[in-house]
Structure formats: C-alpha cells, structure tokens
Design a protein around this motif. Sequence first.
Motif, PDB file in Angstrom:
ATOM      1  N   ALA A   1       0.769  -1.097  -0.106  1.00 53.45           N
ATOM      2  CA  ALA A   1       0.150   0.244  -0.038  1.00 53.45           C
ATOM      3  C   ALA A   1       0.601   1.103   0.238  1.00 53.45           C
ATOM      4  N   ALA A   2       2.454   1.462   0.912  1.00 56.91           N
ATOM      5  CA  ALA A   2       2.744   2.627   0.916  1.00 56.91           C
ATOM      6  C   ALA A   2       3.673   2.818  -0.274  1.00 56.91           C
ATOM      7  N   ILE A   3       3.864   1.918  -1.453  1.00 56.61           N
ATOM      8  CA  ILE A   3       4.431   2.103  -2.637  1.00 56.61           C
ATOM      9  C   ILE A   3       3.476   2.241  -3.185  1.00 56.61           C
ATOM     10  N   SER A   4       1.919   2.217  -3.256  1.00 52.25           N
ATOM     11  CA  SER A   4       1.384   2.367  -4.401  1.00 52.25           C
ATOM     12  C   SER A   4       0.981   3.817  -4.052  1.00 52.25           C
ATOM     13  N   ALA A   5       1.208   4.472  -2.580  1.00 51.45           N
ATOM     14  CA  ALA A   5       0.385   5.363  -2.320  1.00 51.45           C
ATOM     15  C   ALA A   5       2.384   7.029  -3.029  1.00 51.45           C
ATOM     16  N   CYS A   6       2.780   5.808  -2.740  1.00 52.35           N
ATOM     17  CA  CYS A   6       4.059   6.397  -3.615  1.00 52.35           C
ATOM     18  C   CYS A   6       4.086   6.383  -5.152  1.00 52.35           C
ATOM     19  N   ALA A  15       9.285   5.360  -4.122  1.00 54.20           N
ATOM     20  CA  ALA A  15       8.666   3.981  -3.849  1.00 54.20           C
ATOM     21  C   ALA A  15      10.266   3.124  -3.881  1.00 54.20           C
ATOM     22  N   LEU A  16      11.049   3.336  -4.954  1.00 52.53           N
ATOM     23  CA  LEU A  16      12.225   2.286  -4.562  1.00 52.53           C
ATOM     24  C   LEU A  16      13.336   1.970  -3.790  1.00 52.53           C
ATOM     25  N   GLY A  17      13.488   2.626  -2.217  1.00 52.84           N
ATOM     26  CA  GLY A  17      13.349   3.050  -1.642  1.00 52.84           C
ATOM     27  C   GLY A  17      12.939   1.817  -0.493  1.00 52.84           C
ATOM     28  N   LEU A  18      11.897   2.113  -0.196  1.00 54.78           N
ATOM     29  CA  LEU A  18      10.767   1.111   0.030  1.00 54.78           C
ATOM     30  C   LEU A  18      10.642  -0.778  -0.091  1.00 54.78           C
ATOM     31  N   LEU A  19      10.709  -0.704  -1.541  1.00 51.26           N
ATOM     32  CA  LEU A  19      10.977  -2.067  -2.027  1.00 51.26           C
ATOM     33  C   LEU A  19      12.055  -2.562  -1.314  1.00 51.26           C
ATOM     34  N   ALA A  20      13.530  -1.482  -1.754  1.00 53.41           N
ATOM     35  CA  ALA A  20      14.734  -1.781  -0.958  1.00 53.41           C
ATOM     36  C   ALA A  20      14.102  -2.827   0.385  1.00 53.41           C
ATOM     37  N   ASP A  21      13.627  -1.973   1.316  1.00 46.42           N
ATOM     38  CA  ASP A  21      13.505  -2.165   2.290  1.00 46.42           C
ATOM     39  C   ASP A  21      13.167  -2.921   2.776  1.00 46.42           C
ATOM     40  N   LEU A  22      12.144  -3.491   2.182  1.00 45.99           N
ATOM     41  CA  LEU A  22      11.063  -4.617   2.743  1.00 45.99           C
ATOM     42  C   LEU A  22      12.214  -5.764   2.660  1.00 45.99           C
ATOM     43  N   ARG A  23      13.085  -5.738   2.078  1.00 48.87           N
ATOM     44  CA  ARG A  23      14.489  -6.841   2.053  1.00 48.87           C
ATOM     45  C   ARG A  23      15.195  -6.669   3.375  1.00 48.87           C
ATOM     46  N   TYR A  24      15.168  -5.562   3.765  1.00 48.74           N
ATOM     47  CA  TYR A  24      15.723  -5.486   5.431  1.00 48.74           C
ATOM     48  C   TYR A  24      14.600  -5.769   6.546  1.00 48.74           C
ATOM     49  N   CYS A  25      13.359  -6.394   6.634  1.00 50.53           N
ATOM     50  CA  CYS A  25      12.595  -6.239   7.389  1.00 50.53           C
ATOM     51  C   CYS A  25      11.510  -7.988   7.231  1.00 50.53           C
ATOM     52  N   VAL A  32       3.043  -7.314  -6.907  1.00 55.29           N
ATOM     53  CA  VAL A  32       2.308  -6.425  -6.940  1.00 55.29           C
ATOM     54  C   VAL A  32       3.215  -5.305  -6.778  1.00 55.29           C
ATOM     55  N   THR A  33       4.322  -5.510  -5.013  1.00 54.99           N
ATOM     56  CA  THR A  33       5.037  -4.513  -5.224  1.00 54.99           C
ATOM     57  C   THR A  33       6.018  -4.419  -5.939  1.00 54.99           C
ATOM     58  N   TYR A  34       6.267  -5.344  -6.374  1.00 60.07           N
ATOM     59  CA  TYR A  34       7.510  -4.810  -7.403  1.00 60.07           C
ATOM     60  C   TYR A  34       6.416  -3.986  -9.194  1.00 60.07           C
ATOM     61  N   SER A  35       5.551  -3.670  -9.663  1.00 61.79           N
ATOM     62  CA  SER A  35       4.411  -2.968  -9.987  1.00 61.79           C
ATOM     63  C   SER A  35       4.403  -1.931  -9.998  1.00 61.79           C
TER      64      SER A  35
END
Length: 115
Positions: A1-6, A15-25, A32-35
């Motif tokens: 949802a956060a990436i879609s908001a971005c 958006a790219l930063g949040l995607l990268a942060d997923l790996r650390y979490c 869906v997140t990549y798209s």
Amino acid sequence: AAISACEKGKQWQRALGLLADLRYCSVLPNVVTYSAAISACEKCAQWRYALLYLAAMPHYKLVPNQFAFSSAISACEKGSQWQQACLLLKGMQGLSLMPAVIACNAVIGACHRSG
C-alpha cells in the motif's frame, strides 16, 4: 500500500527505497510491490529504473505481469525509447502475456516520439 501511495504521489525514489527496505524487514517482495514500483518510475518517466526493476523480478522468482510490462513500456514511451518499448512488447509475447491496449498504444507513441 505504501509503494502504491508513492506511485500516486509521483515519488518514484521513495517507492524504490521502500521496495529495497522490504528485504531488511524480512518481507519478500511480490509481483504487486514490484509492479507498483515500476509504475511509480513510469509516472516520472524514469524508464531506466523501470527496466532495471522489471529485469530484477526473475531474480526473486517473480514473473512480471501485464501491469508491470505495461508500466515499463509507458516509461519507455515517455523517454522516447521506442526500441526498448518494442523489446518489452516482444518479451510479453515470450511469456504468453496478451498486451493491453495501453501497452500497444505506448509502443506506437514511443515510435512516434522518436520520429
């Protein structure tokens, strides 16, 4: 949802930063997140990043869907990258994905913009 908001807010870098942060979490990214991240890049004509993240999906055992391809193709259109747009359209066919009208129109637009 956060990436879609971005994506909606044209905050492609966030958006790219949040995607990268997923790996650390310890959260695995999905189609869906990549798209959504690719679409955020498209909204800001960041075609290079859109292509980079589309190409990264198989590394995570994710198969790009019609939306991811269409967003990357639209990013190429905005960047006047007709050759890349055509290659992506061919890539969709290689995965037996039916290109949406928007993807076909974006390829035509990219070709038109390039002269």
